[in-house]
Design an enzyme around this catalytic site. Structure first.
Site, PDB file in Angstrom:
ATOM      1  N   GLU A  76       0.885  -1.171   0.000  1.00  0.00           N
ATOM      2  CA  GLU A  76       0.000   0.000   0.000  1.00  0.00           C
ATOM      3  C   GLU A  76       0.915   1.211   0.000  1.00  0.00           C
ATOM      4  OE1 GLU A  76      -3.198  -0.140  -0.115  1.00  0.00           O
ATOM      5  OE2 GLU A  76      -3.522  -2.248   0.313  1.00  0.00           O
TER       6      GLU A  76
ATOM      7  N   CYS B  58      -3.241   8.557   3.652  1.00  0.00           N
ATOM      8  CA  CYS B  58      -2.947   8.084   2.297  1.00  0.00           C
ATOM      9  C   CYS B  58      -4.156   8.264   1.380  1.00  0.00           C
ATOM     10  CB  CYS B  58      -2.547   6.617   2.356  1.00  0.00           C
ATOM     11  SG  CYS B  58      -3.771   5.632   3.220  1.00  0.00           S
TER      12      CYS B  58
HETATM   13  P1  NAP Z   1       8.206   4.946   4.810  1.00  0.00           P
HETATM   14  O1  NAP Z   1       9.301   5.872   5.141  1.00  0.00           O
HETATM   15  O2  NAP Z   1       8.242   4.241   3.508  1.00  0.00           O
HETATM   16  O3  NAP Z   1       8.161   3.908   6.020  1.00  0.00           O
HETATM   17  C1  NAP Z   1       7.157   2.931   6.090  1.00  0.00           C
HETATM   18  C2  NAP Z   1       7.627   1.801   6.978  1.00  0.00           C
HETATM   19  O4  NAP Z   1       8.685   1.091   6.339  1.00  0.00           O
HETATM   20  C3  NAP Z   1       8.187   2.245   8.331  1.00  0.00           C
HETATM   21  O5  NAP Z   1       7.789   1.318   9.297  1.00  0.00           O
HETATM   22  C4  NAP Z   1       9.679   2.197   8.101  1.00  0.00           C
HETATM   23  O6  NAP Z   1      10.403   2.068   9.295  1.00  0.00           O
HETATM   24  C5  NAP Z   1       9.777   0.959   7.247  1.00  0.00           C
HETATM   25  N1  NAP Z   1      11.007   0.845   6.464  1.00  0.00           N
HETATM   26  C6  NAP Z   1      11.813   1.838   6.007  1.00  0.00           C
HETATM   27  N2  NAP Z   1      12.822   1.305   5.295  1.00  0.00           N
HETATM   28  C7  NAP Z   1      12.672  -0.037   5.315  1.00  0.00           C
HETATM   29  C8  NAP Z   1      13.403  -1.144   4.778  1.00  0.00           C
HETATM   30  N3  NAP Z   1      14.503  -0.954   4.063  1.00  0.00           N
HETATM   31  N4  NAP Z   1      12.948  -2.387   5.004  1.00  0.00           N
HETATM   32  C9  NAP Z   1      11.816  -2.603   5.710  1.00  0.00           C
HETATM   33  N5  NAP Z   1      11.094  -1.597   6.255  1.00  0.00           N
HETATM   34  C10 NAP Z   1      11.505  -0.339   6.060  1.00  0.00           C
HETATM   35  O7  NAP Z   1       6.786   5.668   4.862  1.00  0.00           O
HETATM   36  P2  NAP Z   1       6.227   6.663   5.975  1.00  0.00           P
HETATM   37  O8  NAP Z   1       6.977   7.945   5.819  1.00  0.00           O
HETATM   38  O9  NAP Z   1       6.165   6.015   7.295  1.00  0.00           O
HETATM   39  O10 NAP Z   1       4.704   6.838   5.488  1.00  0.00           O
HETATM   40  C11 NAP Z   1       4.292   7.839   4.586  1.00  0.00           C
HETATM   41  C12 NAP Z   1       3.893   7.254   3.262  1.00  0.00           C
HETATM   42  O11 NAP Z   1       3.042   6.145   3.450  1.00  0.00           O
HETATM   43  C13 NAP Z   1       3.121   8.225   2.411  1.00  0.00           C
HETATM   44  O12 NAP Z   1       3.665   8.248   1.116  1.00  0.00           O
HETATM   45  C14 NAP Z   1       1.707   7.664   2.368  1.00  0.00           C
HETATM   46  O13 NAP Z   1       1.010   7.906   1.171  1.00  0.00           O
HETATM   47  C15 NAP Z   1       1.939   6.207   2.548  1.00  0.00           C
HETATM   48  N6  NAP Z   1       0.773   5.597   3.171  1.00  0.00           N
HETATM   49  C16 NAP Z   1       0.019   4.737   2.436  1.00  0.00           C
HETATM   50  C17 NAP Z   1      -1.077   4.128   2.999  1.00  0.00           C
HETATM   51  C18 NAP Z   1      -1.913   3.151   2.220  1.00  0.00           C
HETATM   52  O14 NAP Z   1      -2.692   2.431   2.848  1.00  0.00           O
HETATM   53  N7  NAP Z   1      -1.793   3.061   0.925  1.00  0.00           N
HETATM   54  C19 NAP Z   1      -1.418   4.390   4.338  1.00  0.00           C
HETATM   55  C20 NAP Z   1      -0.628   5.275   5.054  1.00  0.00           C
HETATM   56  C21 NAP Z   1       0.468   5.879   4.463  1.00  0.00           C
HETATM   57  P3  NAP Z   1      11.128   3.356   9.945  1.00  0.00           P
HETATM   58  O15 NAP Z   1      10.050   4.309  10.327  1.00  0.00           O
HETATM   59  O16 NAP Z   1      11.860   2.793  11.095  1.00  0.00           O
HETATM   60  O17 NAP Z   1      12.028   3.919   8.883  1.00  0.00           O
END
Ligand code: NAP
Length: 519
Positions: free
Chosen positions: A257, A296
């Protein structure tokens, strides 16, 4: 130094061996707690969940697993006040925004508990009817869905520490699959506290729920062929997960997602001041401001007929002007903070990028912060942008600013509007506002291939519609293309991801046993 939160891994609470990452109050700038996963033996933690948790869960029927979810829901309900306190401190959200996350999570958990109760004393699902394989009906094929014999790694984004956890964990646990939760670091406290309450209450099968807070380094390495990963977050991290050897070589099933440039569309022929017009304005303002636009599913692009561009701009701007922004603890504040200084910087950067192609119709910078120091607080007022030539403004269709920002775009006719909506390259949700039922139905179908959900708001459902951005567990959540290509929720459909489908080809007598079995 603040408290270091423990991880629940391998059936025991374990602290990381590093100094930890600080979690900070985004309004006051104060350190709250720390998280750390350094030094954990992830391989043995995953093996423990897979073997001990998986065996225990698969021994239970759907009804028994549903009862487990109900018990977990009761534990969480009893501790709700503490969750609200954590949300205001760590996410900087006003009470109604915290509710979207906390009560949204509990509602989703409860929905799957009720669904599970209807599946009764079975441990697997039949998929469709049996089919004859030859002329004689003696030898047939029956598809079955059995729980995956692996562990589900649930990786969540920062904006929904509660809902993100339970909307994934509930279908997984109900399916008989143990979960390991990895919350986003910046808001991990709420997820950690919820898991702690449930684990300490001892209401789940042992090994079925684990949590790892802190760095994601090496997190995917222990995944084995029958494991699963359900990810929510940015497109960049999604690409890292998709290209990890566990996914590319071990065929770990992955659901993604990601981000999405969602649309709201006022249908042609709606007059300014009509109910459909007013409903669009109200929904846009709500979507821009709930959780400071950090959803999101939030509306990012607003499409209106050319002739209504000014009227829509004025109406949305007038309502945004009334939004008070600042410390969520203060009386009368409607919109709290973004989650961190990093997010604040990202929103400012994205806004500047869009402004190179768009003009400001309502300026968020004009909002004075209530009881919050702009040098410390991650608060930002809502900004409405506008573009006269939507065909030329490529950035508006491509850039997700994860904050209280949306862009108004005029269209010539419905075909033009639909072509512009599709420039989002696949979204989680589009909402339509109009009063012609036939035209709304046709437009919903025209957008269905590129959207996980089409939310249709007509005057007859003005009071009952559930909101553009609210994800209801009964409906699909996910979207094709840029939105990640994933599918979550959707009532019983959510169970599919956590089950393996197999075709059993056998005699009618064998299949009859299988169909009546509760094994
Ligand atoms: P993110 O930086 O991609 O992080 C998401 C998750 O992935 C966090 O738990 C992060 O941990 C983890 N992560 C980071 N690098 C990783 C790796 N190499 N391997 C495994 N896990 C890893 O996203 P975010 O900033 O938290 O969220 C914002 C984004 O999410 C926005 O673009 C939004 O549109 C999207 N979003 C989508 C939905 C949906 O349902 N489609 C819902 C909510 C948000 P750390 O925090 O420890 O880095």
């Amino acid at each position: 130094m603040s408290e270091l939160l423990s991880n629940f891994c391998g059936g025991r609470w374990q602290a990381g061996c590093g100094s930890g990452t600080k979690l900070v109050d985004p309004v006051l700038g104060e350190e709250l707690v720390r998280v750390d996963s350094a030094g954990l033996d992830l391989a043995s933690g995953f093996a423990f969940a897979r073997e001990k948790g998986g065996r225990a869960l698969r021994a239970l029927t759907f009804g028994e697993r549903a009862a487990m979810l109900t018990a977990a829901g009761k534990v969480l309900q009893a501790n709700r006040d503490a969750y609200y306190e954590i949300a205001v401190a760590n996410s900087g959200t006003v009470k109604s925004d915290s509710a979207v996350d906390i009560d949204g999570g509990l509602f989703t958990l409860g929905t799957y508990a009720r669904l599970g109760a209807t599946l009764g004393n079975r441990r697997f699902l039949l998929d469709g009817d049996s089919a004859r394989l030859g002329k004689d009906p003696l030898f047939q094929s029956q598809h079955v869905l059995v729980p995956a014999r692996g562990v589900a790694l649930l990786i969540n984004a920062f904006n929904f520490p509660s809902w993100g956890l339970w909307e994934k964990a509930a279908p997984a646990l109900l399916s008989g699959v143990p979960v390991i939760v990895k919350p986003a670091t910046s808001t991990a406290w709420l997820a950690q506290r919820m898991v702690k309450d449930v684990v300490d209450a001892n209401v789940l099968a042992p090994g079925s729920l684990s949590i790892i807070c802190g760095s994601s380094a090496g997190l995917l390495d222990p995944l084995q062929p029958f494991d699963l990963v359900a990810f929510t977050g940015s497109a960049e991290t999604a690409a890292v997960i998709r290209s990890h050897p566990a996914v590319t070589r071990r065929s770990v099933r992955a659901n993604v997602e990601a981000d999405s440039i969602n649309s709201a569309l006022l249908m042609p022929g709606e007059a300014p001041g009509s109910l459909a017009f007013e409903l669009l304005v109200k929904e846009v303002v709500r979507e821009m401001t709930v959780k400071s636009g950090q959803k999101c599913t939030a509306i990012r692009r607003i499409f209106v007929p050319e002739a209504l561009y000014e009227r829509a701009s004025e109406a949305i701007g007038a309502q945004l002007a009334d939004v008070t922004v600042g410390n969520p603890r203060s009386e009368g504040v409607r919109m709290g903070a973004l989650v961190s200084r990093t997010q604040l910087a990202a929103v400012r950067k994205g806004l500047a990028l869009l402004q190179e192609q768009a003009q400001v119709l309502h300026d968020g910078a004009a909002h004075e912060l209530v009881d919050a120091d702009p040098a410390v607080a991650c608060c930002v007022g809502p900004t409405l942008l506008g573009v006269r030539d939507p065909d030329a403004a490529d950035r508006v269709h491509e850039t997700e600013v994860f904050g209280p920002v949306a862009t108004l775009l005029p269209y010539r006719d419905l075909a033009h509007a639909l072509a512009l909506v599709r420039r989002g390259q696949g979204s989680l949700v589009a909402s339509l506002y109009g009063s012609d039922a036939a035209e709304l139905a046709e437009t919903a179908l025209a957008l269905a291939d590129s959207h996980g959900r089409v939310h249709v708001v007509s005057p007859d459902v003005a009071q009952q519609q559930t909101g553009h951005g609210n994800v209801m567990p009964q409906s699909l959540h996910g979207g094709p293309g840029r939105a990640g290509g994933g599918e979550e929720l959707g009532g019983p459909r959510a169970l599919n991801f956590y089950h393996r489908r197999s075709a059993v080809q056998a005699s009618t007598a064998v299949l009859a046993n299988l169909q009546s079995s509760t094994a």
